[in-house]
Design a protein around this motif. Structure first.
Motif, mmCIF file in Angstrom:
data_model
loop_
_atom_site.group_PDB
_atom_site.id
_atom_site.type_symbol
_atom_site.label_atom_id
_atom_site.label_comp_id
_atom_site.label_asym_id
_atom_site.label_seq_id
_atom_site.Cartn_x
_atom_site.Cartn_y
_atom_site.Cartn_z
ATOM 1 N N SER A 50 -1.056 -56.645 -21.024
ATOM 2 C CA SER A 50 -2.167 -55.940 -20.253
ATOM 3 C C SER A 50 -3.207 -55.869 -21.613
ATOM 4 O O SER A 50 -2.954 -56.296 -22.737
ATOM 5 C CB SER A 50 -1.618 -54.437 -20.279
ATOM 6 N N ARG A 51 -4.492 -55.877 -21.218
ATOM 7 C CA ARG A 51 -5.707 -56.181 -22.023
ATOM 8 C C ARG A 51 -6.540 -54.993 -21.792
ATOM 9 O O ARG A 51 -6.976 -54.741 -20.564
ATOM 10 C CB ARG A 51 -6.149 -57.512 -21.957
ATOM 11 N N HIS A 52 -7.149 -54.402 -22.803
ATOM 12 C CA HIS A 52 -8.360 -53.407 -22.494
ATOM 13 C C HIS A 52 -8.147 -52.280 -21.731
ATOM 14 O O HIS A 52 -8.789 -52.257 -20.597
ATOM 15 C CB HIS A 52 -9.589 -54.329 -22.129
ATOM 16 N N VAL A 53 -7.339 -51.356 -22.336
ATOM 17 C CA VAL A 53 -7.047 -50.501 -21.424
ATOM 18 C C VAL A 53 -7.574 -49.108 -22.261
ATOM 19 O O VAL A 53 -7.179 -48.942 -23.460
ATOM 20 C CB VAL A 53 -5.539 -50.035 -21.084
ATOM 21 N N TRP A 54 -8.221 -48.102 -21.275
ATOM 22 C CA TRP A 54 -8.527 -46.761 -22.201
ATOM 23 C C TRP A 54 -7.686 -45.543 -21.541
ATOM 24 O O TRP A 54 -7.522 -45.662 -20.250
ATOM 25 C CB TRP A 54 -10.151 -46.645 -21.576
ATOM 26 N N LEU A 55 -7.515 -44.919 -22.402
ATOM 27 C CA LEU A 55 -6.557 -43.685 -22.107
ATOM 28 C C LEU A 55 -7.200 -42.553 -22.718
ATOM 29 O O LEU A 55 -7.480 -42.221 -23.837
ATOM 30 C CB LEU A 55 -5.052 -43.658 -22.641
ATOM 31 N N VAL A 56 -7.626 -41.464 -21.910
ATOM 32 C CA VAL A 56 -8.512 -40.445 -22.431
ATOM 33 C C VAL A 56 -7.945 -39.129 -21.837
ATOM 34 O O VAL A 56 -8.094 -39.006 -20.576
ATOM 35 C CB VAL A 56 -10.107 -40.692 -21.994
ATOM 36 N N ASN A 57 -7.829 -38.145 -22.714
ATOM 37 C CA ASN A 57 -7.430 -36.757 -22.353
ATOM 38 C C ASN A 57 -6.383 -36.682 -21.485
ATOM 39 O O ASN A 57 -6.350 -35.956 -20.650
ATOM 40 C CB ASN A 57 -8.960 -36.013 -21.784
ATOM 41 N N ASN A 58 -5.256 -37.384 -21.761
ATOM 42 C CA ASN A 58 -4.080 -37.099 -20.833
ATOM 43 C C ASN A 58 -3.005 -36.401 -21.604
ATOM 44 O O ASN A 58 -3.026 -36.065 -22.516
ATOM 45 C CB ASN A 58 -3.559 -38.569 -20.642
ATOM 46 N N SER A 59 -2.053 -36.139 -20.952
ATOM 47 C CA SER A 59 -0.783 -35.247 -21.428
ATOM 48 C C SER A 59 0.565 -35.721 -20.986
ATOM 49 O O SER A 59 0.632 -36.331 -19.883
ATOM 50 C CB SER A 59 -0.994 -33.882 -21.180
ATOM 51 N N SER A 79 3.828 -61.266 -23.577
ATOM 52 C CA SER A 79 2.675 -61.049 -24.292
ATOM 53 C C SER A 79 2.502 -59.554 -24.524
ATOM 54 O O SER A 79 2.600 -58.866 -23.330
ATOM 55 C CB SER A 79 1.285 -61.596 -23.917
ATOM 56 N N ALA A 80 2.293 -59.049 -25.651
ATOM 57 C CA ALA A 80 2.012 -57.484 -25.969
ATOM 58 C C ALA A 80 0.751 -57.224 -25.344
ATOM 59 O O ALA A 80 -0.322 -57.738 -25.202
ATOM 60 C CB ALA A 80 2.149 -57.332 -27.381
ATOM 61 N N ALA A 81 0.803 -55.796 -25.111
ATOM 62 C CA ALA A 81 -0.622 -55.276 -24.330
ATOM 63 C C ALA A 81 -1.377 -55.319 -25.825
ATOM 64 O O ALA A 81 -1.123 -54.839 -27.026
ATOM 65 C CB ALA A 81 -0.285 -53.737 -24.112
ATOM 66 N N SER A 82 -2.765 -55.407 -25.616
ATOM 67 C CA SER A 82 -3.615 -55.383 -26.604
ATOM 68 C C SER A 82 -5.035 -54.818 -26.308
ATOM 69 O O SER A 82 -5.205 -54.750 -24.990
ATOM 70 C CB SER A 82 -3.947 -56.825 -27.195
ATOM 71 N N GLY A 83 -5.817 -54.485 -27.234
ATOM 72 C CA GLY A 83 -7.041 -54.006 -26.944
ATOM 73 C C GLY A 83 -6.917 -52.676 -26.120
ATOM 74 O O GLY A 83 -7.516 -52.321 -25.155
ATOM 75 N N VAL A 84 -6.283 -51.554 -26.742
ATOM 76 C CA VAL A 84 -5.926 -50.230 -26.205
ATOM 77 C C VAL A 84 -6.991 -49.198 -26.890
ATOM 78 O O VAL A 84 -6.799 -49.161 -28.117
ATOM 79 C CB VAL A 84 -4.426 -49.906 -26.205
ATOM 80 N N GLU A 108 6.647 -63.940 -35.362
ATOM 81 C CA GLU A 108 5.744 -62.757 -35.294
ATOM 82 C C GLU A 108 4.973 -63.029 -34.032
ATOM 83 O O GLU A 108 4.875 -63.852 -33.409
ATOM 84 C CB GLU A 108 4.800 -63.334 -36.518
ATOM 85 N N SER A 109 4.634 -61.835 -33.633
ATOM 86 C CA SER A 109 3.991 -61.633 -32.253
ATOM 87 C C SER A 109 2.614 -62.543 -32.206
ATOM 88 O O SER A 109 1.846 -62.206 -33.339
ATOM 89 C CB SER A 109 3.869 -60.121 -32.099
ATOM 90 N N ARG A 110 2.217 -62.898 -31.173
ATOM 91 C CA ARG A 110 0.937 -63.703 -31.138
ATOM 92 C C ARG A 110 0.005 -62.910 -30.423
ATOM 93 O O ARG A 110 -1.278 -63.431 -30.389
ATOM 94 C CB ARG A 110 1.368 -64.813 -30.123
ATOM 95 N N SER A 111 0.397 -61.770 -29.993
ATOM 96 C CA SER A 111 -0.583 -60.910 -28.808
ATOM 97 C C SER A 111 -0.553 -59.372 -29.415
ATOM 98 O O SER A 111 -1.599 -58.688 -28.905
ATOM 99 C CB SER A 111 0.160 -60.964 -27.577
ATOM 100 N N ALA A 112 0.410 -58.770 -30.291
ATOM 101 C CA ALA A 112 0.266 -57.444 -30.707
ATOM 102 C C ALA A 112 -1.046 -57.146 -31.771
ATOM 103 O O ALA A 112 -0.683 -56.883 -32.829
ATOM 104 C CB ALA A 112 1.557 -57.014 -31.038
ATOM 105 N N PHE A 113 -2.108 -56.887 -31.032
ATOM 106 C CA PHE A 113 -3.138 -56.442 -31.915
ATOM 107 C C PHE A 113 -4.199 -55.381 -31.304
ATOM 108 O O PHE A 113 -4.052 -55.262 -30.101
ATOM 109 C CB PHE A 113 -3.941 -57.638 -31.873
ATOM 110 N N ASN A 114 -4.796 -54.718 -32.118
ATOM 111 C CA ASN A 114 -6.046 -53.830 -31.719
ATOM 112 C C ASN A 114 -5.543 -52.694 -30.924
ATOM 113 O O ASN A 114 -5.596 -52.765 -29.659
ATOM 114 C CB ASN A 114 -6.989 -54.721 -31.138
ATOM 115 N N ILE A 115 -5.406 -51.406 -31.693
ATOM 116 C CA ILE A 115 -5.336 -50.322 -30.992
ATOM 117 C C ILE A 115 -6.184 -49.239 -31.743
ATOM 118 O O ILE A 115 -5.905 -49.300 -32.964
ATOM 119 C CB ILE A 115 -3.592 -49.662 -30.902
#
Length: 517
Positions: free
Chosen positions: A323-332, A349-354, A382-389
């Motif tokens: 997954s890439r570029h996922v927004w999570l806002v005001n959840n519970s 590949s790891a999710a990135s850009g969250v 080492e992960s090639r994809s686990a970046f950017n949170i």
């Protein structure tokens, strides 16, 4: 605090601000978080440890995979609109929704095609006729409608009378692999589909006392969007699916290895005001898809029955493989294994850009859990994809042990293997009467790097060894900044740094007894 299954997630923003005692404008917090992220962010780099010999299975998956690039080619950003963080591409999605409504040729009711909401009549044929080939708004009145799964064509709005009033329920003889709702064409793909204002009941009771409620792959869910361009799920409830309540995905999960992902992922999908419970795996999950917006949602009380008993990685919110570029806002989330888990399996590949802005986790085992399985230890690549949170306005209330995953230590936050992680403005509250067995509330570990924790309060973890631990050893975390942290009547040690961890910077870290306030 206790959150129920029927908690109204549209109250989340107010609850989060209440707990954080927040009076700072969201725009200012968002700018602040972005600044912290930019200060610690390093460019994507492939180390010599990332190369790994592929298995035969991975080679076969590679034939139908594509390259995974953590970068966002469109450089979409977050913006503040009406005191809510939204992705900048939401304007584009809103235009497509207006286009969906304007291009609909006909508005029909399933009742006109013979559907009867008596909870007994098979309405599958009536729905198929009502949906036709798309370009329709299909309205469903109040009632319980039995269907053997619905496949929605492009340019469709499926609209009920409200959660709990309109209920779509799987046929008692439906197979275990049945999806209650999905889009019609996984090969060519679909576009512009919206499901609104209803309850989806996967009818788990039809399976009896079966041990595993899912059938593998991305089957067995309440709603699956696969290879969909522009989709909406608005004010929908999902109950007791064998696998997931909602899955935004590609037609097939793909296990070709880190650096690759499935083809045909969904793009530009918004879930708002949805909730679910009783799920066999996750409440909402994303796989191999880009540009997903999840807001004002609530998930609780998974069954965990798609896993082996006692080893159920059932999360309220999961941003998973590719997954890439996922927004999570005001959840519970509540009473899940993980409140939010950002991750991947070892052979994906790891999710990135969250982006996370506002989350209320109550009595989850691990409120916020970020990891790339199989890429943590010294002898693992080492992960090639686990970046950017980027994460802000996080609230964790009393993480606790769970029967879902026995022997898993309760924690507010775990960061493993990810790089470029900025967490700003948080409150992590432990239960002073609970035995945390000298563990830690926050773990930065297993080759995590370029991590920033700022402007946080941690309280109540009185039986923990530390509030924050940066783990050392052969899998040490490195390049960690911990700044402006208040430990309030909590662990004896605020921050513990393990041997061999490097470049750990502490600034304005304070400890205070509750009774001094």
């Amino acid at each position: 605090m206790r959150l129920e299954k029927q908690h109204d997630p549209r109250l989340n923003a107010a609850w989060i601000d209440h707990y954080l005692e927040n009076r700072i404008p969201l725009k200012e917090i968002t700018y602040e978080t972005e600044q912290f992220f930019n200060e610690i962010k390093k460019d994507f780099a492939v180390s010599k440890y990332t190369r790994q010999k592929k298995t035969i299975t991975q080679r076969l998956w590679s034939l139908i995979a594509e390259q995974f690039n953590p970068e966002d080619e469109y450089h979409y950003k977050s913006k503040v609109s009406e005191n809510q963080l939204v992705p900048s591409w939401k304007d584009q999605l809103d235009r497509e929704y207006r286009k969906l409504k304007s291009t609909i040729d006909d508005s029909v009711s399933v009742s006109d095609f013979g559907a009867i909401g008596d909870g007994q009549t098979d309405c599958s044929a009536a729905f198929k006729k009502a949906l036709a080939n798309g370009n329709r708004e299909v309205n469903i009145p109040a009632g319980v409608f039995i269907v053997d799964g619905l496949r929605l064509p492009s340019w469709t709005r499926l609209v009920g009378a409200g959660k709990g009033r309109t209920i779509l329920k799987l046929h008692p003889k439906a197979s275990r692999k049945k999806r209650l709702i999905t889009n019609r064409n996984y090969v060519a793909g679909n576009r512009n589909i919206s499901v609104e204002n209803l309850t989806l009941d996967w009818n788990i009771e039809r399976l009896g006392d079966i041990e595993n409620t899912s059938s593998g792959g991305n089957y067995s869910s309440c709603l699956t969007y696969a290879n969909l361009l522009y989709g909406w799920v608005i004010n929908v409830e999902a109950l007791n699916p064998g696998l997931h309540c909602f899955d935004i995905t590609a037609p097939l999960y793909n296990y070709a290895g880190d650096g690759l992902r499935a083809k045909g992922g969904s793009r530009f999908v918004w879930l708002d005001g949805v909730n679910g419970s009783g799920f066999g795996d996750d409440g909402v999950t994303t796989h191999h898809s880009d540009y997903v917006f999840i807001s004002n949602c609530h998930f609780s009380d998974p069954s965990g029955r798609s896993h082996e008993k006692g080893f159920s990685n059932s999360n309220g919110f999961e941003v998973d493989d590719g997954s890439r570029h996922v927004w999570l806002v005001n959840n519970s989330s509540t009473r899940c294994f993980g409140g939010i888990e950002i991750k991947a399996h070892a052979d994906s590949s790891a999710a990135s850009g969250v982006y996370i802005s506002g989350h209320l986790s109550v009595h989850d085992n691990r409120s916020f859990n970020f990891r790339h399985i199989g890429h943590h230890k010294k002898d693992e690549p080492e992960s090639r994809s686990a970046f950017n949170i980027r994460a802000q306005k996080l609230v964790s209330i009393e993480p606790t042990e769970t029967a879902l995953y026995k022997n898993s230590s309760p924690r507010s936050l775990v960061v493993s293997g990810y790089r470029n992680v900025a967490i700003n403005r948080f409150l992590f509250v432990g239960d002073p009467e609970y035995d945390y067995q000298r563990q830690t509330a926050v773990a930065i570990q297993y080759r995590a790097a370029f991590v920033s924790l700022t402007n946080g309060v941690i309280e109540g973890f009185t039986t923990a060894d530390s509030d924050i631990t940066v783990f050392g050893g052969e899998q040490s975390a490195n390049s960690v900044r911990i700044q402006t942290i208040l430990s309030l009547g909590s662990a004896k040690q605020v921050v513990m740094v393990g041997k061999e961890s490097k470049l750990v910077r502490l600034k304005d870290v304070r400890r205070r007894s509750r009774y001094l306030l």
